[in-house]
Design a protein around this motif. Structure first.
Motif, PDB file in Angstrom:
ATOM      1  N   TYR A  35      -4.288   0.165  -0.677  1.00 22.68           N
ATOM      2  CA  TYR A  35      -4.896   0.360  -1.973  1.00 22.68           C
ATOM      3  C   TYR A  35      -6.320   0.870  -1.798  1.00 22.68           C
ATOM      4  CZ  TYR A  35      -1.068  -2.539  -3.717  1.00 22.68           C
ATOM      5  OH  TYR A  35       0.177  -3.032  -4.027  1.00 22.68           O
ATOM      6  N   GLN A  37     -10.026   0.977  -3.755  1.00 20.62           N
ATOM      7  CA  GLN A  37     -10.788   0.369  -4.840  1.00 20.62           C
ATOM      8  C   GLN A  37     -12.126   1.071  -4.991  1.00 20.62           C
ATOM      9  OE1 GLN A  37     -11.943  -3.806  -4.454  1.00 20.62           O
ATOM     10  NE2 GLN A  37     -11.869  -4.067  -6.670  1.00 20.62           N
ATOM     11  N   LEU A  43      -8.609  -0.521  -8.786  1.00 23.36           N
ATOM     12  CA  LEU A  43      -7.665  -0.665  -7.674  1.00 23.36           C
ATOM     13  C   LEU A  43      -6.470   0.235  -7.904  1.00 23.36           C
ATOM     14  CD1 LEU A  43      -7.983  -4.492  -7.464  1.00 23.36           C
ATOM     15  CD2 LEU A  43      -7.941  -3.089  -5.410  1.00 23.36           C
ATOM     16  N   GLN A  44      -6.232   1.123  -6.951  1.00 25.44           N
ATOM     17  CA  GLN A  44      -5.116   2.056  -7.078  1.00 25.44           C
ATOM     18  C   GLN A  44      -4.248   2.048  -5.833  1.00 25.44           C
ATOM     19  OE1 GLN A  44      -7.583   5.624  -8.399  1.00 25.44           O
ATOM     20  NE2 GLN A  44      -5.950   5.623  -9.913  1.00 25.44           N
ATOM     21  N   PHE A  45      -2.957   2.097  -6.052  1.00 31.55           N
ATOM     22  CA  PHE A  45      -1.984   2.067  -4.971  1.00 31.55           C
ATOM     23  C   PHE A  45      -1.921   3.409  -4.255  1.00 31.55           C
ATOM     24  CE2 PHE A  45       1.855   1.056  -2.789  1.00 31.55           C
ATOM     25  CZ  PHE A  45       2.705   2.138  -2.912  1.00 31.55           C
ATOM     26  N   ASN A  56       7.169   4.139  -0.693  1.00 25.67           N
ATOM     27  CA  ASN A  56       6.610   4.361  -2.011  1.00 25.67           C
ATOM     28  C   ASN A  56       5.249   5.027  -1.854  1.00 25.67           C
ATOM     29  OD1 ASN A  56       6.578   4.208  -4.754  1.00 25.67           O
ATOM     30  ND2 ASN A  56       6.519   1.976  -4.862  1.00 25.67           N
ATOM     31  N   LEU A  90      -8.067  -1.310   0.971  1.00 25.99           N
ATOM     32  CA  LEU A  90      -7.449  -2.609   1.192  1.00 25.99           C
ATOM     33  C   LEU A  90      -6.014  -2.446   1.665  1.00 25.99           C
ATOM     34  CD1 LEU A  90      -8.818  -4.226  -2.066  1.00 25.99           C
ATOM     35  CD2 LEU A  90      -9.396  -4.985   0.237  1.00 25.99           C
ATOM     36  N   GLY A 100       6.432  -5.701  -3.456  1.00 26.12           N
ATOM     37  CA  GLY A 100       5.662  -6.328  -4.512  1.00 26.12           C
ATOM     38  C   GLY A 100       6.425  -7.325  -5.339  1.00 26.12           C
ATOM     39  N   TYR A 101       7.682  -7.540  -5.069  1.00 22.85           N
ATOM     40  CA  TYR A 101       8.409  -8.557  -5.812  1.00 22.85           C
ATOM     41  C   TYR A 101       7.939  -9.951  -5.436  1.00 22.85           C
ATOM     42  CZ  TYR A 101      11.822  -5.301  -7.805  1.00 22.85           C
ATOM     43  OH  TYR A 101      12.429  -4.305  -8.514  1.00 22.85           O
ATOM     44  N   ASN A 102       7.216 -10.027  -4.343  1.00 24.81           N
ATOM     45  CA  ASN A 102       6.607 -11.291  -3.956  1.00 24.81           C
ATOM     46  C   ASN A 102       5.113 -11.081  -3.782  1.00 24.81           C
ATOM     47  OD1 ASN A 102       8.938 -13.115  -3.702  1.00 24.81           O
ATOM     48  ND2 ASN A 102       9.588 -11.630  -2.182  1.00 24.81           N
ATOM     49  N   GLU A 103       4.426 -12.169  -3.498  1.00 27.72           N
ATOM     50  CA  GLU A 103       2.985 -12.047  -3.367  1.00 27.72           C
ATOM     51  C   GLU A 103       2.625 -11.186  -2.174  1.00 27.72           C
ATOM     52  OE1 GLU A 103       2.815 -16.472  -1.854  1.00 27.72           O
ATOM     53  OE2 GLU A 103       0.832 -15.547  -1.751  1.00 27.72           O
ATOM     54  N   GLN A 104       1.499 -10.538  -2.291  1.00 17.89           N
ATOM     55  CA  GLN A 104       0.984  -9.751  -1.199  1.00 17.89           C
ATOM     56  C   GLN A 104      -0.270 -10.421  -0.659  1.00 17.89           C
ATOM     57  OE1 GLN A 104       0.807  -5.526  -1.733  1.00 17.89           O
ATOM     58  NE2 GLN A 104       2.648  -5.471  -2.994  1.00 17.89           N
ATOM     59  N   PHE A 106      -3.739  -9.874   1.254  1.00 11.45           N
ATOM     60  CA  PHE A 106      -4.676  -8.777   1.478  1.00 11.45           C
ATOM     61  C   PHE A 106      -5.609  -9.054   2.651  1.00 11.45           C
ATOM     62  CE2 PHE A 106      -4.353  -5.730  -2.019  1.00 11.45           C
ATOM     63  CZ  PHE A 106      -3.469  -6.379  -2.846  1.00 11.45           C
ATOM     64  N   GLY A 107      -5.969  -7.964   3.323  1.00 12.32           N
ATOM     65  CA  GLY A 107      -7.004  -8.032   4.333  1.00 12.32           C
ATOM     66  C   GLY A 107      -8.372  -7.933   3.690  1.00 12.32           C
ATOM     67  N   PRO A 108      -9.446  -8.020   4.507  1.00 17.10           N
ATOM     68  CA  PRO A 108     -10.805  -7.998   3.969  1.00 17.10           C
ATOM     69  C   PRO A 108     -11.266  -6.618   3.525  1.00 17.10           C
ATOM     70  CG  PRO A 108     -10.861  -8.085   6.342  1.00 17.10           C
ATOM     71  CD  PRO A 108      -9.422  -8.214   5.961  1.00 17.10           C
TER      72      PRO A 108
END
Lengths: 115, 112
Positions: A35, A37, A43-45, A56, A90, A100-104, A106-108
């Motif tokens: 992503y 930011q 925030l954009q994919f 994707n 990110l 994305g059907y589950n939690e993601q 994220f790194g710093p």
């Protein structure tokens, strides 16, 4: 378990250069997403990789590319940098093939500044 | 492009008070997630609510989802100074695309 790691944390480049960012997901996670930011666009994919395949892709120009290795580590590359590419990049990993059907997790992030 | 808007954009409250943030989205979703971000750092997952759920709790967090209105709310009870952060809602559409589409975020400031 170690979290998602991203390297480098900070990067300064000049216009026209290219840059490669690296992401190591949580052990056992096979889905990696990227992503961008920025203050203006939020925030954009960018894209998602799963088992070394891009599954994707977001709405970014072809200057943005990525890949994933057999150990699930991922890199993204931005060629011919523009000032507008300055952003926090990110990486996020997910434990299942459904992304994305589950939690993601994220790194710093990598803070990229283009001068 | 962003999925929707969060409201308010900024919220300032005293420690101990409750904080409520709202999120609206545009398309049918599989699930909606809330994340927290401390000043320019990575995002931390808070809670996930699926489209067939109406309410979910996790500690001091309560999330509601109204799919008919395409909206969600995050309530933080008994807020603490450490809750100061940006809060984002993110949706996963019910189509084949599985990426997170983020809202614009709410900046929460909890004053000691």
């Amino acid at each position: 378990k170690a979290g998602v790691t991203q390297t480098p944390r900070y990067l300064i480049k000049t216009r026209g250069q290219q840059v490669t960012l690296s992401c190591s997901p949580i052990s056992g996670h096979r889905s990696v997403s990227w992503y961008q930011q920025t203050p203006g666009q939020g925030l954009q994919f960018l894209f998602e990789y799963f088992s070394e395949t891009q599954r994707n892709k977001g709405n970014f120009p072809g200057r943005f590319s990525g890949r994933q290795f057999s150990n699930s580590r991922s890199e993204m590359n931005v060629s011919t940098l523009e000032l507008g590419d300055s952003a926090l990049y990110l990486c996020a990993s997910s434990s299942t093939g459904t992304g994305g059907y589950n939690e993601q997790f994220f790194g710093p992030g990598t803070r990229l500044t283009v001068l | 492009s962003q999925q929707g808007e969060e409201d308010p954009q900024a919220l300032s409250i005293q420690e101990g008070e409750n904080a409520t943030m709202n999120c609206s989205y545009k398309t049918s979703i599989n699930n909606l997630q809330w994340y927290r971000q401390n000043s320019g750092r990575g995002l931390v997952h808070l809670i996930l609510i699926r489209s067939n759920e109406r309410e979910k709790h996790s500690g001091r967090l309560r999330v509601t989802l109204d799919t008919s209105k395409k909206s969600s709310s995050l309530l933080i009870t008994a807020s603490r100074a450490a809750d100061t952060a940006s809060y984002f809602c993110a949706t996963v559409s019910s189509g084949s695309a599985r990426q997170l589409t983020f809202g614009s975020g709410t900046q929460l400031t909890v004053l000691p």
